[in-house]
Enzyme design. Structure first.
Site, PDB file in Angstrom:
ATOM      1  N   GLU A   1       8.455 -14.249 -10.868  1.00  0.00           N
ATOM      2  CA  GLU A   1       7.836 -12.983 -10.453  1.00  0.00           C
ATOM      3  C   GLU A   1       7.144 -12.262 -11.601  1.00  0.00           C
ATOM      4  OE1 GLU A   1      10.276 -10.715  -6.957  1.00  0.00           O
ATOM      5  OE2 GLU A   1      11.417 -11.087  -8.780  1.00  0.00           O
TER       6      GLU A   1
ATOM      7  N   ASN B   1      -1.804   2.010   5.635  1.00  0.00           N
ATOM      8  CA  ASN B   1      -0.871   0.973   5.162  1.00  0.00           C
ATOM      9  C   ASN B   1      -0.458   0.177   6.401  1.00  0.00           C
ATOM     10  OD1 ASN B   1       2.641   1.190   4.252  1.00  0.00           O
ATOM     11  ND2 ASN B   1       1.299  -0.541   4.171  1.00  0.00           N
ATOM     12  N   GLY B   2      -0.764  -1.124   6.406  1.00  0.00           N
ATOM     13  CA  GLY B   2      -0.410  -1.944   7.570  1.00  0.00           C
ATOM     14  C   GLY B   2      -1.546  -2.879   7.920  1.00  0.00           C
TER      15      GLY B   2
ATOM     16  N   GLU C   1      18.172 -16.836  -7.930  1.00  0.00           N
ATOM     17  CA  GLU C   1      17.710 -15.483  -8.233  1.00  0.00           C
ATOM     18  C   GLU C   1      17.134 -15.421  -9.658  1.00  0.00           C
ATOM     19  OE1 GLU C   1      16.906 -12.937  -6.788  1.00  0.00           O
ATOM     20  OE2 GLU C   1      17.039 -11.312  -8.238  1.00  0.00           O
TER      21      GLU C   1
ATOM     22  N   CYS D   1       0.826  -1.200   0.000  1.00  0.00           N
ATOM     23  CA  CYS D   1       0.000   0.000   0.000  1.00  0.00           C
ATOM     24  C   CYS D   1       0.869   1.263   0.000  1.00  0.00           C
ATOM     25  CB  CYS D   1      -0.943   0.079   1.188  1.00  0.00           C
ATOM     26  SG  CYS D   1      -2.016  -1.327   1.369  1.00  0.00           S
TER      27      CYS D   1
ATOM     28  N   LYS E   1      13.332 -14.298 -10.529  1.00  0.00           N
ATOM     29  CA  LYS E   1      13.004 -13.221 -11.485  1.00  0.00           C
ATOM     30  C   LYS E   1      11.965 -13.710 -12.480  1.00  0.00           C
ATOM     31  CE  LYS E   1      14.064 -10.457 -10.016  1.00  0.00           C
ATOM     32  NZ  LYS E   1      14.642 -10.391  -8.755  1.00  0.00           N
TER      33      LYS E   1
ATOM     34  N   TRP F   1      -2.574  -2.877  -1.625  1.00  0.00           N
ATOM     35  CA  TRP F   1      -2.176  -4.278  -1.766  1.00  0.00           C
ATOM     36  C   TRP F   1      -2.969  -4.995  -0.681  1.00  0.00           C
ATOM     37  CZ3 TRP F   1       0.000  -8.212   1.128  1.00  0.00           C
ATOM     38  CH2 TRP F   1       0.538  -9.288   0.409  1.00  0.00           C
TER      39      TRP F   1
ATOM     40  N   LYS G   1       6.391  -4.181  -3.906  1.00  0.00           N
ATOM     41  CA  LYS G   1       7.829  -3.991  -3.764  1.00  0.00           C
ATOM     42  C   LYS G   1       8.255  -3.969  -2.304  1.00  0.00           C
ATOM     43  CE  LYS G   1      11.772  -2.299  -5.733  1.00  0.00           C
ATOM     44  NZ  LYS G   1      12.243  -3.604  -6.146  1.00  0.00           N
TER      45      LYS G   1
ATOM     46  N   HIS H   1      18.598 -35.553  -7.569  1.00  0.00           N
ATOM     47  CA  HIS H   1      17.782 -36.022  -6.450  1.00  0.00           C
ATOM     48  C   HIS H   1      16.330 -35.576  -6.574  1.00  0.00           C
ATOM     49  CE1 HIS H   1      21.415 -37.473  -4.599  1.00  0.00           C
ATOM     50  NE2 HIS H   1      21.978 -36.302  -4.878  1.00  0.00           N
TER      51      HIS H   1
ATOM     52  N   ARG I   1       4.054  -0.127  -4.675  1.00  0.00           N
ATOM     53  CA  ARG I   1       3.804  -0.691  -3.343  1.00  0.00           C
ATOM     54  C   ARG I   1       2.534  -1.540  -3.293  1.00  0.00           C
ATOM     55  NH1 ARG I   1       6.742   1.693   0.554  1.00  0.00           N
ATOM     56  NH2 ARG I   1       5.263   1.015   2.127  1.00  0.00           N
TER      57      ARG I   1
HETATM   58  C1  G6P Z   1       9.438  -8.099  -2.008  1.00  0.00           C
HETATM   59  C2  G6P Z   1       9.994  -7.591  -3.313  1.00  0.00           C
HETATM   60  C3  G6P Z   1      11.320  -8.276  -3.616  1.00  0.00           C
HETATM   61  C4  G6P Z   1      12.291  -8.079  -2.466  1.00  0.00           C
HETATM   62  C5  G6P Z   1      11.690  -8.551  -1.138  1.00  0.00           C
HETATM   63  C6  G6P Z   1      12.544  -8.111   0.037  1.00  0.00           C
HETATM   64  O1  G6P Z   1       9.057  -9.423  -2.137  1.00  0.00           O
HETATM   65  O2  G6P Z   1       9.070  -7.805  -4.371  1.00  0.00           O
HETATM   66  O3  G6P Z   1      11.873  -7.726  -4.797  1.00  0.00           O
HETATM   67  O4  G6P Z   1      13.456  -8.795  -2.722  1.00  0.00           O
HETATM   68  O5  G6P Z   1      10.402  -7.961  -0.942  1.00  0.00           O
HETATM   69  O6  G6P Z   1      12.526  -6.714   0.091  1.00  0.00           O
HETATM   70  P1  G6P Z   1      13.663  -5.814   0.713  1.00  0.00           P
HETATM   71  O7  G6P Z   1      13.187  -4.414   0.461  1.00  0.00           O
HETATM   72  O8  G6P Z   1      13.720  -6.145   2.166  1.00  0.00           O
HETATM   73  O9  G6P Z   1      14.929  -6.124   0.011  1.00  0.00           O
END
Ligand code: G6P
Length: 614
Positions: A494, A101-102, A487, A2, A491, A75, A609, A510, A27
């Site tokens: 996501e 937000n929260g 990673e 949010c 990506k 969100w 994010k 395995h 957000r």
């Molecule tokens: C969310 C974002 C990711 C990020 C993760 C941790 O899931 O979409 O891209 O890696 O949070 O966020 P931070 O701000 O703590 O790195």
């Protein structure tokens, strides 16, 4: 999780609020809304499911006048994303409107109480409970909005950044924070409210960071007031932002994510600036200069983080163990905080976070701090909660990262971890001068090497088009490049919504090998280091089962090239620096696959994010 924005001044608020929502849309973006008090004293709330652009369409024929307003991009946590659950929420009397937000954790008991008092609810949200509680306290005790918010929050358990607007008093906005970020911008005769500085920076660089359990009153023609929940009056500390508007705009790129991928040579150079001295053959990191003894004395280092930052942490383990010979544990923050971990006085906890606001990471830090660990932060957002909670730390200086999928934040986190491990190893005499200087020399060239990979974008784009059919992907890597494989898989899932798993290459036997057939793409991260022959065997195992191999290899590779269906070359470098190169083609691959599939790259479904709820 949010985005909230607010305005009080002499300009029309609507356009400022909408622009601010667009900047905060990273957000959360499942619904959006705005509340304004017009010149006739009406408190108008407009909100709708969907993105901020849907809100703009919805508002086209509405009265959006008013010089005070609050707005929200959501969100969803409590209640599905629909019109009625979108913020702002009115109180029953429609005298108040709130954005939040929260999560209000005790909202059910508060709701039951309020229902008994005759309050009816229009939404399924915890937020509406809070605004009704404020309304109840305000009318029962005939309080000002500022006092009513203050009293209400002392009954609340949970996390919040809120903005509250009152119909009968358009000269005042009240805001408060606990565990969710909140910034107030101070302009000429005007105030701004934001979850971060992006909706503010265009108008003023003077900001006040609100701390946990602080309630703020901003009033037309008056100085802002801050009081904490213990009723202590506080003096606002005004900070100057160094952010600039170009940093938060797309600059001609189709998506923020692509812009941020291409910014990596620059963000790494900013990250190393003043720290990595090629001419002197030295790394100077203030955290290690000032607190090196804490690391030296530590019997182990614990690294904790979430998402992409956790993957950077996994690379950190290889770095610290290789160079400093200190044992390292890496754990996702949500597990670490709840498993009653053994933390000893003298342990060093490194928390990694791009946003500096991730709820689980913050909770893990608090826990470690309470139990006597030295807490070190690696964080991108200056002034964020992580930055403020640490004993010491290093900013990554990646610049604002707006695309939800993290790219430049990851490489700068890895760069900080690499510099930290090398500087510490030097201090501990665990690395020879020759190795130290050679790696530093090479480190300084890494930005240029990334640029050569970026220059190969068209080839990676072509490969990407071939794999849009895939429903699953496997990513394999070894050693430093095993976290890179994870990673790369993250990506892809996501932003393209293709299921993908990152595995240590040898572990494939395995389980995952059962999935391999002629349809299955396997991305193998196989630069030429000591484990090359082992990973070559893994590629052979895949090919024997007719899997489609996309290999990331070192320039001039011969053997894997013969076997793989597609190869993407990265320049030769030191093994410890290789993740900074090998991750780049994986970022581009996932980006171009997602674009080819028509996905919303910067705002993928269900994600946000900054994850400020646990
Ligand atoms: C969310 C974002 C990711 C990020 C993760 C941790 O899931 O979409 O891209 O890696 O949070 O966020 P931070 O701000 O703590 O790195």
């Amino acid at each position: 999780m949010c985005g909230i924005v607010g305005y009080l001044g002499d300009k029309q608020a609507f356009d400022i609020l909408i622009k601010g929502l667009h900047r905060l849309e990273y957000r959360g973006y499942d619904s959006a809304g705005v509340a304004l008090v017009d010149s006739q004293g009406n408190l108008n709330v407009y909100k709708t499911k969907g993105k901020v652009s849907s809100l703009e369409d919805y508002c086209k024929d509405k009265d959006t006048t008013g010089t005070v307003g609050i707005a929200h991009t959501r969100w969803a946590t409590h209640g599905e994303p629909n019109d009625k659950n979108a913020h702002p929420h009115y109180s029953q009397s429609k005298n108040l409107a709130i954005i939040h937000n929260g999560i209000i954790e005790n909202y059910l008991s508060l709701k039951t109480f309020l229902q008994k008092e005759g309050y009816q609810f229009q939404s399924d949200t915890d937020t509406e409970v809070l605004v009704q509680l404020i309304d109840y306290i305000k009318t029962q005790h005939n309080l000002s909005l500022y006092d009513a918010v203050h009293q209400a929050l002392s009954q609340v358990i949970g996390a919040y950044a809120i903005g509250v607007l009152e119909k009968n008093n358009p000269n005042v906005l009240v805001a408060a924070r606990k565990s969710s970020p909140l910034i107030i911008g101070i302009g000429e005769g005007e105030y701004f409210l934001g979850s971060d500085a992006s909706p503010i920076i265009e108008y003023t660089n003077k900001v006040v960071y609100i701390n946990d359990e602080e309630v703020v009153k901003i009033e037309r023609g008056a100085n802002m007031e801050i009081r904490n929940l213990k009723n202590v009056v506080l003096q606002p500390k005004v900070h100057e932002l160094s952010l600039n508007l170009d940093d938060i705009e797309k600059g001609g790129f189709e998506h923020f994510m692509l812009k941020e991928i291409f910014e990596q040579p620059k963000s790494l150079s900013l990250c190393m600036n003043g720290r990595l001295h090629r001419d002197l053959g030295e790394i100077r990191l203030s955290g290690i200069l000032d607190y090196g003894d804490k690391f030296e004395r530590a019997s182990r280092i614990i690294i904790t983080a979430c998402g992409t930052s956790w993957h950077a942490g996994l690379i950190g383990k290889y770095l610290f163990e290789t160079f400093c010979r200190i044992p390292v544990e890496v754990e996702v923050a949500s597990e670490f905080r709840y498993r009653n971990p053994v933390i000893q006085r003298g342990d060093v906890l490194i928390a990694i976070s791009q946003s500096g606001e991730t709820a689980d990471t913050l909770a893990a830090m608090e826990l470690a701090k309470k139990q006597g660990a030295f807490v070190y932060g690696i964080c991108n957002v200056v002034g964020s909660s992580v930055a403020r909670l640490t004993d010491s730390g290093t900013y990554t200086h990646a610049g604002p990262e707006i695309g939800v999928a993290s790219t430049k934040a990851f490489t700068t986190q890895v760069a900080v971890l690499t510099m930290t491990a090398l500087a510490l190893a030097k201090r501990m005499n665990k690395i020879t001068d020759e190795d130290y200087k050679r790696i530093i020399d090479e480190f300084a060239t890494i930005g240029d090497k990334i640029q050569t990979i970026l220059n190969n974008r068209d080839y990676i784009k072509e490969i990407s088009k071939i794999f849009t059919y895939a429903k699953n992907f496997i990513y394999l890597g070894r050693g430093f490049n095993y976290p890179v494989a994870m990673e790369g898989a993250l990506k892809l899932k996501e932003i393209s919504y293709i299921h993908a798993e990152g595995y240590p290459a040898a572990e494939m036997k395995h389980g995952p090998i059962a999935l391999i057939d002629e349809e299955m793409p396997i991305v193998v991260v196989a630069p030429h280091y000591a484990m090359y022959s082992k990973i070559l065997s893994n590629v052979q195992e895949v090919k024997a089962r007719k899997g489609k191999v996309i290999a990331v290899v070192t320039e001039g590779d011969v053997d894997i090239k013969k076997l793989a269906d597609y190869t993407i070359e990265v320049p030769q470098t030191e093994e410890c620096l290789s993740p900074l190169l090998t991750v780049i083609p994986l970022q581009l691959l996932s980006y171009y696959i997602a674009v080819a599939k028509g996905r919303d790259v910067d705002q993928p479904r269900n994600l946000a994010k900054s994850v400020t709820v646990e």
